[in-house]
Design a protein around this motif. Structure first.
Motif, PDB file in Angstrom:
ATOM      1  N   PRO A 115      37.024 -94.469  49.020  1.00 27.85           N
ATOM      2  CA  PRO A 115      37.351 -93.382  49.957  1.00 27.85           C
ATOM      3  C   PRO A 115      38.178 -92.269  49.310  1.00 27.85           C
ATOM      4  CG  PRO A 115      38.774 -95.250  50.345  1.00 27.85           C
ATOM      5  CD  PRO A 115      37.783 -95.698  49.307  1.00 27.85           C
ATOM      6  N   VAL A 116      37.636 -91.701  48.235  1.00 36.70           N
ATOM      7  CA  VAL A 116      38.274 -90.561  47.565  1.00 36.70           C
ATOM      8  C   VAL A 116      37.221 -89.476  47.406  1.00 36.70           C
ATOM      9  CG1 VAL A 116      40.076 -91.842  46.338  1.00 36.70           C
ATOM     10  CG2 VAL A 116      37.815 -91.613  45.315  1.00 36.70           C
ATOM     11  N   SER A 117      37.626 -88.241  47.564  1.00 34.99           N
ATOM     12  CA  SER A 117      36.692 -87.126  47.437  1.00 34.99           C
ATOM     13  C   SER A 117      36.440 -86.816  45.967  1.00 34.99           C
ATOM     14  CB  SER A 117      37.259 -85.890  48.132  1.00 34.99           C
ATOM     15  OG  SER A 117      38.408 -85.422  47.446  1.00 34.99           O
ATOM     16  N   GLU A 172      39.454 -85.258  44.357  1.00 37.84           N
ATOM     17  CA  GLU A 172      40.501 -86.213  44.001  1.00 37.84           C
ATOM     18  C   GLU A 172      40.138 -86.978  42.730  1.00 37.84           C
ATOM     19  OE1 GLU A 172      41.535 -86.710  48.725  1.00 37.84           O
ATOM     20  OE2 GLU A 172      40.393 -88.260  47.661  1.00 37.84           O
ATOM     21  N   MET A 209      43.835 -85.583  52.455  1.00 35.56           N
ATOM     22  CA  MET A 209      43.654 -85.906  51.033  1.00 35.56           C
ATOM     23  C   MET A 209      44.204 -87.302  50.743  1.00 35.56           C
ATOM     24  SD  MET A 209      44.895 -83.830  47.621  1.00 35.56           S
ATOM     25  CE  MET A 209      43.640 -82.567  47.828  1.00 35.56           C
ATOM     26  N   ASN A 210      43.430 -88.101  50.034  1.00 40.35           N
ATOM     27  CA  ASN A 210      43.828 -89.470  49.692  1.00 40.35           C
ATOM     28  C   ASN A 210      44.705 -89.446  48.439  1.00 40.35           C
ATOM     29  OD1 ASN A 210      44.078 -92.172  49.127  1.00 40.35           O
ATOM     30  ND2 ASN A 210      41.907 -92.646  49.402  1.00 40.35           N
ATOM     31  N   LEU A 211      45.986 -89.215  48.647  1.00 37.29           N
ATOM     32  CA  LEU A 211      46.900 -89.116  47.511  1.00 37.29           C
ATOM     33  C   LEU A 211      47.049 -90.449  46.789  1.00 37.29           C
ATOM     34  CD1 LEU A 211      49.721 -86.880  49.068  1.00 37.29           C
ATOM     35  CD2 LEU A 211      47.846 -86.192  47.572  1.00 37.29           C
ATOM     36  N   ARG A 212      47.012 -91.549  47.535  1.00 37.42           N
ATOM     37  CA  ARG A 212      47.149 -92.862  46.908  1.00 37.42           C
ATOM     38  C   ARG A 212      45.977 -93.140  45.958  1.00 37.42           C
ATOM     39  NH1 ARG A 212      50.130 -97.340  48.141  1.00 37.42           N
ATOM     40  NH2 ARG A 212      50.870 -96.326  50.057  1.00 37.42           N
ATOM     41  N   GLY A 213      44.752 -92.829  46.407  1.00 37.41           N
ATOM     42  CA  GLY A 213      43.587 -93.040  45.555  1.00 37.41           C
ATOM     43  C   GLY A 213      43.622 -92.152  44.323  1.00 37.41           C
TER      44      GLY A 213
END
Length: 253
Positions: free
Chosen positions: A96-98, A101, A1-5
Motif C-alpha cells: 500500500p505505497v504509491s 513513495e 501519504m504512507n510515510l511509514r512505507g
C-alpha cells in the motif's frame, strides 16, 4: 501519504549501505583521495594556479562531483535493479505505497548516501589543501540537487537494465568519461576553441562549473546557465520516471 512505507524503503536502502560500508563508504573515499594525491601532486607541481586558484584546490569541486555522480547513479540503479532481479519488486508494487513513495524511498536513500560521501570527501580534502567556500549554502544546494538528479537517473538505469552488465555499462562508458571531460581537472579555457564548443554539449560541464563557482566564484559557464541545465536534466529524469510508472515499463513484465 504512507510515510511509514516510504520510510521503510528509505531505511532499508540506507541499512544496506551500512552493511557494506567498505564498498559503499570507504572505497569511494579512498579512490577520490588517490585521485587528489596523484593529480594534485603530479600536475600541481607543474601548474601552480588555474584562474587564480591553486591547482590542488581547483580540482576539489570536480573530484567531489565525480564521486557524487558515480555514486548517485550506482547506488540508485542497484537499489531498484536488485529487487527486479530477485523478483521482490512485485511485493513492493503490491504494497500500500504509491509510485511517488517508492521513488522517494529509493532515490532519497541513494541521494542521502551520495550527499554524506560528498561532505566527507570535502572534509578530507581540507586535510591536503585549503579549500575556501565562498557560498556555502549554494554549495550545499548544488550537492543536494545533483545527488537527487543523478539518483533519479540511476533509478531509470536500474529499471532499464536487464542484467548486471547493462547495469554497469552506463556508469562506466558514459557517466565517468563525461565527468573526466567535463572540466574536473582543467578549465575549458585551456582547450582549443573548437573543443570548448564541443564541451558545451557535455551536461557535466554545467554541474562542475556551477559547483566550482560556489567555492571560488570562477566558472567556465555562467552560474544561471549551470543551474538552468541542472534543473532541466532533473525535470527530464522526473518525466521519464513518471512515464515508466505510467506504462509499467519493465516493472510489470
Amino acid at each position: 501519504m504512507n510515510l511509514r512505507g516510504m520510510y521503510a524503503i528509505y531505511h532499508f536502502e540506507l541499512a544496506r549501505a551500512l552493511r557494506t560500508w567498505l564498498q559503499s563508504i570507504i572505497s569511494p573515499i579512498v579512490t577520490t583521495s588517490l585521485y587528489f594525491v596523484v593529480f594534485g601532486a603530479a600536475i600541481g607541481s607543474r601548474v601552480q594556479e588555474v584562474e587564480g586558484v591553486p591547482y590542488g584546490a581547483f580540482i576539489v569541486p570536480g573530484l567531489i562531483m565525480l564521486m557524487l555522480l558515480t555514486q548517485s547513479v550506482t547506488n540508485a540503479s542497484f537499489g531498484i535493479f536488485f529487487p527486479r532481479f530477485t523478483g521482490t519488486i512485485y511485493e513492493v508494487l503490491s504494497a500500500p505505497v504509491s509510485y511517488l513513495e517508492v521513488v522517494v524511498g529509493y532515490v532519497g536513500a541513494a541521494a542521502t548516501k551520495s550527499l554524506v560521501l560528498g561532505l566527507i570527501i570535502l572534509f578530507t580534502a581540507q586535510l591536503f589543501v585549503d579549500v575556501p567556500i565562498a557560498h556555502p549554502f549554494l554549495m550545499l544546494a548544488f550537492l543536494v540537487l545533483t545527488s537527487f538528479t543523478f539518483s533519479l537517473f540511476g533509478f531509470i538505469i536500474g529499471i532499464w537494465a536487464e542484467d548486471f552488465e547493462q547495469l554497469q555499462v552506463v556508469p562506466l562508458l558514459l557517466v565517468i568519461p563525461l565527468t573526466f571531460l567535463g572540466g574536473t581537472f582543467y578549465s575549458l579555457d585551456v582547450l582549443p576553441e573548437f573543443w570548448q564548443t564541443v564541451s558545451l554539449f557535455n551536461p557535466v560541464v554545467y554541474l562542475v562549473s556551477g559547483f566550482r563557482w560556489s567555492f571560488y566564484e570562477v566558472s567556465d559557464v555562467p552560474l544561471l546557465v549551470s543551474l538552468g541545465m541542472t534543473f532541466f536534466f532533473m525535470l527530464l529524469c522526473l518525466t521519464l520516471v513518471w512515464w515508466i510508472f505510467r506504462t509499467g515499463y519493465r516493472l510489470k513484465s
